[in-house]
Motif scaffolding. Structure first.
Motif, PDB file in Angstrom:
ATOM      1  N   GLY A  28      52.483  51.149 -59.394  1.00 34.24           N
ATOM      2  CA  GLY A  28      51.760  50.157 -58.499  1.00 34.24           C
ATOM      3  C   GLY A  28      53.220  48.952 -58.517  1.00 34.24           C
ATOM      4  O   GLY A  28      53.363  49.167 -60.245  1.00 34.24           O
ATOM      5  N   ILE A  31      51.725  42.460 -60.640  1.00 35.35           N
ATOM      6  CA  ILE A  31      52.105  41.835 -61.277  1.00 35.35           C
ATOM      7  C   ILE A  31      52.294  42.708 -62.685  1.00 35.35           C
ATOM      8  O   ILE A  31      53.446  42.581 -63.198  1.00 35.35           O
ATOM      9  CB  ILE A  31      51.815  40.551 -61.587  1.00 35.35           C
ATOM     10  CG1 ILE A  31      53.033  39.847 -62.793  1.00 35.35           C
ATOM     11  CG2 ILE A  31      50.043  40.042 -62.158  1.00 35.35           C
ATOM     12  CD1 ILE A  31      53.796  38.646 -62.286  1.00 35.35           C
ATOM     13  N   THR A  59      45.293  42.491 -56.566  1.00 39.57           N
ATOM     14  CA  THR A  59      44.527  41.900 -57.054  1.00 39.57           C
ATOM     15  C   THR A  59      45.880  40.933 -57.658  1.00 39.57           C
ATOM     16  O   THR A  59      45.304  39.525 -57.255  1.00 39.57           O
ATOM     17  CB  THR A  59      44.254  41.751 -58.273  1.00 39.57           C
ATOM     18  OG1 THR A  59      43.432  42.996 -58.448  1.00 39.57           O
ATOM     19  CG2 THR A  59      43.543  40.775 -59.198  1.00 39.57           C
ATOM     20  N   ARG A  62      45.856  37.694 -54.699  1.00 46.28           N
ATOM     21  CA  ARG A  62      44.559  37.311 -53.939  1.00 46.28           C
ATOM     22  C   ARG A  62      44.005  36.844 -54.987  1.00 46.28           C
ATOM     23  O   ARG A  62      42.809  36.274 -55.466  1.00 46.28           O
ATOM     24  CB  ARG A  62      43.553  38.043 -53.956  1.00 46.28           C
ATOM     25  CG  ARG A  62      44.053  38.615 -52.488  1.00 46.28           C
ATOM     26  CD  ARG A  62      43.786  40.997 -52.403  1.00 46.28           C
ATOM     27  NE  ARG A  62      44.563  40.617 -51.549  1.00 46.28           N
ATOM     28  CZ  ARG A  62      43.902  40.463 -49.715  1.00 46.28           C
ATOM     29  NH1 ARG A  62      42.627  40.335 -49.817  1.00 46.28           N
ATOM     30  NH2 ARG A  62      44.523  41.702 -48.519  1.00 46.28           N
ATOM     31  N   SER A  63      44.593  35.813 -56.817  1.00 43.24           N
ATOM     32  CA  SER A  63      44.282  35.368 -57.815  1.00 43.24           C
ATOM     33  C   SER A  63      43.564  33.746 -57.004  1.00 43.24           C
ATOM     34  O   SER A  63      44.110  33.440 -56.553  1.00 43.24           O
ATOM     35  CB  SER A  63      45.265  35.564 -59.078  1.00 43.24           C
ATOM     36  OG  SER A  63      46.348  34.323 -58.493  1.00 43.24           O
ATOM     37  N   LYS A  65      46.005  31.652 -58.699  1.00 49.36           N
ATOM     38  CA  LYS A  65      47.182  31.281 -58.560  1.00 49.36           C
ATOM     39  C   LYS A  65      47.466  30.368 -60.129  1.00 49.36           C
ATOM     40  O   LYS A  65      48.080  28.987 -59.652  1.00 49.36           O
ATOM     41  CB  LYS A  65      47.590  30.391 -57.192  1.00 49.36           C
ATOM     42  CG  LYS A  65      46.690  31.589 -55.784  1.00 49.36           C
ATOM     43  CD  LYS A  65      47.594  31.093 -54.286  1.00 49.36           C
ATOM     44  CE  LYS A  65      46.619  32.047 -53.390  1.00 49.36           C
ATOM     45  NZ  LYS A  65      47.305  33.509 -53.728  1.00 49.36           N
ATOM     46  N   HIS A  68      46.763  30.738 -66.490  1.00 50.55           N
ATOM     47  CA  HIS A  68      46.966  29.071 -67.729  1.00 50.55           C
ATOM     48  C   HIS A  68      46.104  29.907 -68.651  1.00 50.55           C
ATOM     49  O   HIS A  68      45.926  31.303 -68.328  1.00 50.55           O
ATOM     50  CB  HIS A  68      45.455  28.491 -66.527  1.00 50.55           C
ATOM     51  CG  HIS A  68      44.214  29.932 -66.525  1.00 50.55           C
ATOM     52  ND1 HIS A  68      42.963  29.229 -66.092  1.00 50.55           N
ATOM     53  CD2 HIS A  68      44.535  30.722 -65.447  1.00 50.55           C
ATOM     54  CE1 HIS A  68      42.704  30.723 -65.914  1.00 50.55           C
ATOM     55  NE2 HIS A  68      43.031  30.941 -65.556  1.00 50.55           N
ATOM     56  N   GLY A 341      39.482  38.523 -53.453  1.00 59.08           N
ATOM     57  CA  GLY A 341      40.542  39.479 -54.505  1.00 59.08           C
ATOM     58  C   GLY A 341      39.089  41.016 -55.630  1.00 59.08           C
ATOM     59  O   GLY A 341      38.020  40.033 -55.667  1.00 59.08           O
ATOM     60  N   PRO A 344      39.932  43.725 -62.093  1.00 61.07           N
ATOM     61  CA  PRO A 344      40.333  44.796 -62.857  1.00 61.07           C
ATOM     62  C   PRO A 344      39.421  44.861 -64.284  1.00 61.07           C
ATOM     63  O   PRO A 344      40.881  44.962 -64.515  1.00 61.07           O
ATOM     64  CB  PRO A 344      41.821  45.401 -62.419  1.00 61.07           C
ATOM     65  CG  PRO A 344      42.257  44.565 -62.496  1.00 61.07           C
ATOM     66  CD  PRO A 344      41.841  42.901 -62.035  1.00 61.07           C
TER      67      PRO A 344
END
Ligand SMILES: Cc1cc2nc3c(=O)[nH]c(=O)nc-3n(C[C@H](O)[C@H](O)[C@H](O)COP(=O)(O)OP(=O)(O)OC[C@H]3O[C@@H](n4cnc5c(N)ncnc54)[C@H](O)[C@@H]3O)c2cc1C
Length: 555
Positions: A28, A31, A59, A62-63, A65, A68, A341, A344
């Protein structure tokens, strides 16, 4: 300038990987996997990573971004999570200021909304404390008048005031690729478009390797490692199925969409985190002449690799815009782009999508396969530290070697090296934009490249100069520089890799993608020696992505 992290080196790299014995193999290249690879290789482990698509095409590209702390999780009393990932924000920023920018966020409160002045003030005070927010970035409270000055498009009716606090905006795909490149620079063997299809076991049924397929050439290889980590995000249960190690815990996937508008349609000045019509919280964020907004959160059991936006999800976000920004008049025709996105998350019985915890967990199967599940982009470094602590402990117990402790707290990712303090970053960008003129680029072009590529920008400047010497005119110096850098330093394999994940243009500069796709594809076809069939296939794949970004499917 050429290195080995290129498409042309993939076949040789796979041969090499099949002949090595690794300490750790990661499945995988989102990130999470990238973070584990960087942590492990910098502790002295011999590391390999395989990714079945392009890096960050799951994912992690496709967050929302944002790096936070998850203010809204305070409402769910997830104190430890807010504390941990809140503190990670500053670390992620410090190690890669070129892919992370601080962004003041406005949290307006209206009569009858989720938050009022008191709860907002308490929430932001606790957040500042838990996340150890530095003095200059601590929150302030605004009156209704001050709130409207920050963002005049906000709904005025019932507006009581706002909280003003700092989050960090990132480019999730570029963050991932910079972490991957840092791992490669430290010696990890990392490859994309290589799928792990089954596991290899020893006589004691312990996992000792994976059988992989290069999805580009269809060739198969076995790669061996003492420890294997499953970091496949929404696919972790599928991979655990291959290992027959699914225990009583499993994933619950939820889906989120974002819409992108040109600033001429949605001229948002200020990032806003607001209550929607059904009291969910949604972000609206200005970025590079566009405004993007999201997200939704709904249970999902469809195609994990190609989730599609439904027209009801599109309408939900459009309604949210009209609810909070009533003066903004737009229709579905105005949508410039979108992305979808899949989160998981770890299954929790009886909980709604937005209530399910975003925490991460590590699961170890009977075979010794380690799975890292759940979590957030923001917490990737800490998650990696926890995983590699477990791996290095297990390895030390069997081979009498002691590995270094975690090194990543102050370890720059690729492009973040030698900038010094993150405050120095602006000085660096100013200096580089002036230097750009020595390479035939304008100051503004230099600024854009330096802001995006950090300290790697010198290599892009060299490519820009090379293009001027070639005396070609199909591309521009800037596009040639970005393309050649992506090909020779970032393992771009297909046009979609370049237009979606290396430049983000399908999401944030769709007209640029449409304008330059043919010239870029011609150049790639030339460099990679594609057959006409390959060129047609890759062109169709890119065109479909560009089209899908504005076309929802009906339920
Ligand atoms: C809509 C949305 C908004 C979000 N917003 C934020 C946010 O603003 N901030 C934040 O911190 N977090 C956010 N998150 C969460 C964050 O994006 C995820 O937690 C994170 O990206 C998960 O990364 P990952 O590496 O675990 O998974 P992925 O990025 O999906 O990576 C897994 C990779 O494994 C690969 N893979 C799968 N099977 C195999 C195989 N058999 N062989 C080889 N490779 C394989 C896949 O191709 C994929 O690339 C958001 C998530 C969503 C969905």
């Amino acid at each position: 300038m050429k290195n080995q992290f290129t498409e042309n080196h993939r076949a040789a790299l796979l041969e090499q990987m099949a002949n090595e014995a690794y300490d750790l193999l990661i499945i995988g290249g989102g990130i999470t996997g990238a973070g584990v690879a960087l942590d492990a290789v910098t502790r002295g482990l011999k590391v390999a990573l395989v990714e079945m698509q392009d890096f960050a095409s799951g994912t992690s590209g496709r967050s929302t971004k944002l790096v936070h702390g998850g203010l809204r999780y305070l409402k769910q009393f997830e104190i430890n999570m807010v504390k941990e990932i809140g503190r990670e924000r500053a670390i992620v920023y410090g190690n890669g200021p070129h892919v992370t920018t601080s962004e003041w966020m406005l949290l307006p409160f209206h009569k009858g909304g989720t938050f009022g002045a008191f709860t907002t003030s308490i929430g932001l005070t606790v957040y500042d404390f838990l996340a150890r927010v530095k003095k200059s970035e601590r929150h302030t409270m605004l009156s209704a008048h001050e709130t409207l000055i920050k963002e005049p498009l906000l709904k005025k009716e019932g507006l009581k005031g706002g909280g003003y606090y700092v989050e960090y905006r990132t480019d999730d795909a570029r963050l991932t690729i910079e972490v991957v490149k840092a791992a490669v620079n430290h010696g990890a063997h990392v490859i994309n478009y290589t799928k792990s299809e089954s596991f290899i076991y020893d006589d004691d049924s312990k996992v000792i390797g994976v059988h992989v397929r290069d999805v580009q050439s269809n060739k198969e290889y076995d790669i061996f490692a003492k420890k294997i980590v499953n970091a496949t995000g929404p696919w972790v249960d599928q991979v655990r199925d291959q290992d027959h190690s699914k225990n009583n815990k499993q994933l619950q996937l939820t889906k989120g969409i974002h819409l992108v508008f040109d600033q001429s349609i949605f001229p948002l000045k200020q990032a806003v985190y607001f209550d929607t019509q059904d009291k969910r919280m949604v972000f609206a964020i200005p970025r590079d002449g566009k405004t993007y907004i999201g997200t939704t959160d709904t249970f999902y059991d469809g195609d994990t690799a190609h989730p599609k936006m439904l027209s009801s999800e599109r309408d939900y976000v459009l309604n949210a815009i009209h609810y909070m920004f009533p003066e903004v008049k737009m229709t579905e025709e105005d949508i410039e782009s979108s992305w979808v996105g899949v989160r998981p998350l770890i299954y929790e019985q009886g909980k709604d999508p937005s209530e399910i915890s975003r925490k991460d967990e590590i699961w170890e199967g009977d075979s010794g396969l380690i799975t890292i599940a759940g979590g957030k982009l923001t917490g990737y470094r800490k998650m990696a530290e926890d995983v590699v602590n477990l791996v290095s402990k297990a390895l030390s117990a069997t081979n009498d070697t002691t590995y270094k402790p975690c090194q990543t707290m102050h370890l720059p990712i690729s492009g973040g090296e030698d900038i010094g303090d993150s405050d120095q970053y602006q000085i660096f960008v100013d200096q580089k934009s002036k230097e750009a003129m020595n390479f035939g680029l304008s100051e503004e072009e230099g600024r854009v490249l330096a802001s995006k590529y950090g300290t790697n920008v010198d290599q892009l400047f060299q490519y820009a100069k090379e293009y001027q010497e070639l005396k070609e005119n199909e591309l521009t110096s800037v596009i040639y520089a970005q393309l050649m850098y992506a090909i020779e330093q970032e393992m771009v394999v297909k046009p979609v890799d370049f237009f979606i994940r290396r430049t983000g243009s399908v999401f944030f500069n769709r007209s640029w993608a449409i304008q330059w796709k043919e010239a870029v594809i011609n150049k790639m076809a030339d460099i990679f020696d594609w057959t006409p069939e390959q060129t047609t296939e890759y062109t169709a794949e890119l065109e479909k992505e560009i089209e899908d970004a504005v076309t929802p499917v009906d339920e």
